[in-house]
Write an enzyme that holds these catalytic residues in place. Sequence first.
Site, PDB file in Angstrom:
ATOM      1  N   GLY A  62      -3.863  -3.974   6.672  1.00 47.12           N
ATOM      2  CA  GLY A  62      -3.057  -3.991   8.126  1.00 47.12           C
ATOM      3  C   GLY A  62      -3.092  -2.468   8.349  1.00 47.12           C
ATOM      4  O   GLY A  62      -3.679  -1.558   7.676  1.00 47.12           O
ATOM      5  N   LYS A  74      -1.218  -1.112  -4.429  1.00 51.51           N
ATOM      6  CA  LYS A  74      -2.485  -0.250  -3.979  1.00 51.51           C
ATOM      7  C   LYS A  74      -1.939   1.095  -3.854  1.00 51.51           C
ATOM      8  O   LYS A  74      -1.044   1.179  -3.109  1.00 51.51           O
ATOM      9  CB  LYS A  74      -3.197  -0.973  -2.936  1.00 51.51           C
ATOM     10  CG  LYS A  74      -4.348  -0.062  -2.742  1.00 51.51           C
ATOM     11  CD  LYS A  74      -5.247  -0.950  -1.341  1.00 51.51           C
ATOM     12  CE  LYS A  74      -4.549  -0.194  -0.080  1.00 51.51           C
ATOM     13  NZ  LYS A  74      -5.456  -0.877   0.979  1.00 51.51           N
ATOM     14  N   ASP A 124      -7.335   2.949  -2.982  1.00 50.10           N
ATOM     15  CA  ASP A 124      -7.783   3.146  -1.680  1.00 50.10           C
ATOM     16  C   ASP A 124      -8.374   4.516  -1.422  1.00 50.10           C
ATOM     17  O   ASP A 124      -7.438   5.487  -1.286  1.00 50.10           O
ATOM     18  CB  ASP A 124      -7.130   2.487  -0.543  1.00 50.10           C
ATOM     19  CG  ASP A 124      -7.703   2.470   0.659  1.00 50.10           C
ATOM     20  OD1 ASP A 124      -8.874   2.751   0.722  1.00 50.10           O
ATOM     21  OD2 ASP A 124      -7.209   1.860   1.890  1.00 50.10           O
ATOM     22  N   GLU A 176     -11.256   0.495  -3.240  1.00 48.36           N
ATOM     23  CA  GLU A 176     -11.552   0.584  -1.749  1.00 48.36           C
ATOM     24  C   GLU A 176     -12.033   1.689  -1.140  1.00 48.36           C
ATOM     25  O   GLU A 176     -11.671   2.704  -1.335  1.00 48.36           O
ATOM     26  CB  GLU A 176     -10.073   0.178  -1.171  1.00 48.36           C
ATOM     27  CG  GLU A 176     -10.330  -0.467   0.246  1.00 48.36           C
ATOM     28  CD  GLU A 176      -9.048  -1.031   0.937  1.00 48.36           C
ATOM     29  OE1 GLU A 176      -8.087  -1.310   0.105  1.00 48.36           O
ATOM     30  OE2 GLU A 176      -8.733  -0.817   2.009  1.00 48.36           O
ATOM     31  N   LYS A 216      -3.128   4.992  -2.438  1.00 48.57           N
ATOM     32  CA  LYS A 216      -3.911   5.897  -1.944  1.00 48.57           C
ATOM     33  C   LYS A 216      -4.343   7.066  -2.738  1.00 48.57           C
ATOM     34  O   LYS A 216      -3.591   7.388  -3.438  1.00 48.57           O
ATOM     35  CB  LYS A 216      -3.323   6.392  -0.400  1.00 48.57           C
ATOM     36  CG  LYS A 216      -3.159   5.323   0.551  1.00 48.57           C
ATOM     37  CD  LYS A 216      -4.389   4.839   1.310  1.00 48.57           C
ATOM     38  CE  LYS A 216      -3.968   3.911   2.347  1.00 48.57           C
ATOM     39  NZ  LYS A 216      -5.247   2.998   3.059  1.00 48.57           N
ATOM     40  N   LYS A 273      -9.353  -6.558   8.251  1.00 52.62           N
ATOM     41  CA  LYS A 273      -8.410  -6.043   9.056  1.00 52.62           C
ATOM     42  C   LYS A 273      -8.738  -6.832  10.273  1.00 52.62           C
ATOM     43  O   LYS A 273      -9.832  -6.299  10.852  1.00 52.62           O
ATOM     44  CB  LYS A 273      -8.245  -4.543   9.397  1.00 52.62           C
ATOM     45  CG  LYS A 273      -7.601  -3.853   8.075  1.00 52.62           C
ATOM     46  CD  LYS A 273      -7.792  -2.501   8.393  1.00 52.62           C
ATOM     47  CE  LYS A 273      -7.000  -1.734   7.115  1.00 52.62           C
ATOM     48  NZ  LYS A 273      -7.360  -0.424   6.951  1.00 52.62           N
ATOM     49  N   SER A 286       0.799  -1.178   0.006  1.00 52.28           N
ATOM     50  CA  SER A 286      -0.014   0.339   0.083  1.00 52.28           C
ATOM     51  C   SER A 286       1.104   1.327  -0.185  1.00 52.28           C
ATOM     52  O   SER A 286       1.711   1.241   0.989  1.00 52.28           O
ATOM     53  CB  SER A 286      -0.730   0.143   1.336  1.00 52.28           C
ATOM     54  OG  SER A 286      -1.529   0.891   1.498  1.00 52.28           O
ATOM     55  N   ASP A 336     -13.754  -1.808   3.439  1.00 56.29           N
ATOM     56  CA  ASP A 336     -12.893  -1.895   4.416  1.00 56.29           C
ATOM     57  C   ASP A 336     -13.422  -1.499   5.588  1.00 56.29           C
ATOM     58  O   ASP A 336     -14.162  -2.093   6.408  1.00 56.29           O
ATOM     59  CB  ASP A 336     -11.710  -1.002   4.088  1.00 56.29           C
ATOM     60  CG  ASP A 336     -10.555  -0.874   5.166  1.00 56.29           C
ATOM     61  OD1 ASP A 336     -10.946  -1.203   6.394  1.00 56.29           O
ATOM     62  OD2 ASP A 336      -9.487  -0.122   5.035  1.00 56.29           O
TER      63      ASP A 336
END
Length: 361
Positions: free
Chosen positions: A284, A155, A182, A207, A157, A256, A130, A232
């Site tokens: 995570g 992935k 995400d 996400e 952000k 998670k 990420s 998520d």
Amino acid sequence: MKLEYYLLDMPLIVPFKTSFGTDVNRKPLIFRLEHNGIVSYSESVTDQDPFYSYEDNDTALHVIKRYLAQNIKDVPDPEEFLTRSSNIKGHNMAKAALEMLLYDYRAREMGKPLHEFLGDSRGYANVGISIGMDDINKMIKRIDDALKLKYKRIKVKIMKGEELKIVSAIRDVYPDINLSVDANSDYTEKDFELLKKLDKFNLVYIEQPLYHDDLIYHARLAREISTPICLDESITSPEKAQKAFDIGACSVINIKPGRVSGLTNSLKIARIARENNGHVWIGGMLETGVGRSYNIAMASNKLIDYPGDTSPNSKYYIRDIVKNPYNMEDGIIKDYNGAGNGIEIDEELINKYAVERGVIF
Ligand SMILES: [Mg+2]
């Protein structure tokens, strides 16, 4: 029998920027249970601020001290602990911290590695990365480094207004990589036209584009875009996962364990996803090697079919508080073979990083 906690202050190597803000250090909350000669460690995935969810380190510690700790004094089965604690609404991260202690204790008692104790382990976790938002050239460089290390998915952000710039720049350089984004709830139901523009980039999923606790608008969005939706923040329990599949709010779930009260519910959600032809992976929360050991054991379960956010900690922390941090090779992390979560705690370093500590009972 003794239950203690340590609040640590640990510097991050690279500041981690999401749509919530930028982290330059992290304050992990660590628990230590000693009973019958067995010592177990776990970690609450709460942070110092309630930005990801309403829980933070202070609420977790309060709920554990006042309500939850008494429920583990006879070291019950993890599921029994959750049943006993069901009168406490929410506070899943606090519950997970103690539930995981019980899993580790039970596995150590039987002399089994945690991943085997959980059952159906493939013996390793498939690992994705990420990447936080940054100058686009720096992001491309980080992707380049990650691909050289053979991470199995990338992935990044995103936030509103930056998404097309980020994704098109990445796709210009890497048209075919396994890429996801995400949004950490940065969009609303007014942004569907904007989100539709991401469809042409062939993302594996987007996400949590909308509100942190929403299912309804995500279901509406799922009918309008072709990019699969991964939830998520919205999935806080097996019941919520079932509802999400029932109304078509997602086809992928980022589990998670800390967000869903621990490993018992993580396994339940993974089974629900399988029954509904969905996909799951393990996320995570910048855990130290303590929290990470539970995530890796869970990510090794054969029900987990997508690579997770379970990078080795050398990416995040200058030094980890475990002496045997995970190494990734060819995009996989092998499970520890020692009993329980398999970690070797660096007590000296815990003492060095501790800014607060206490005995709960
Ligand atoms: Mg997320």
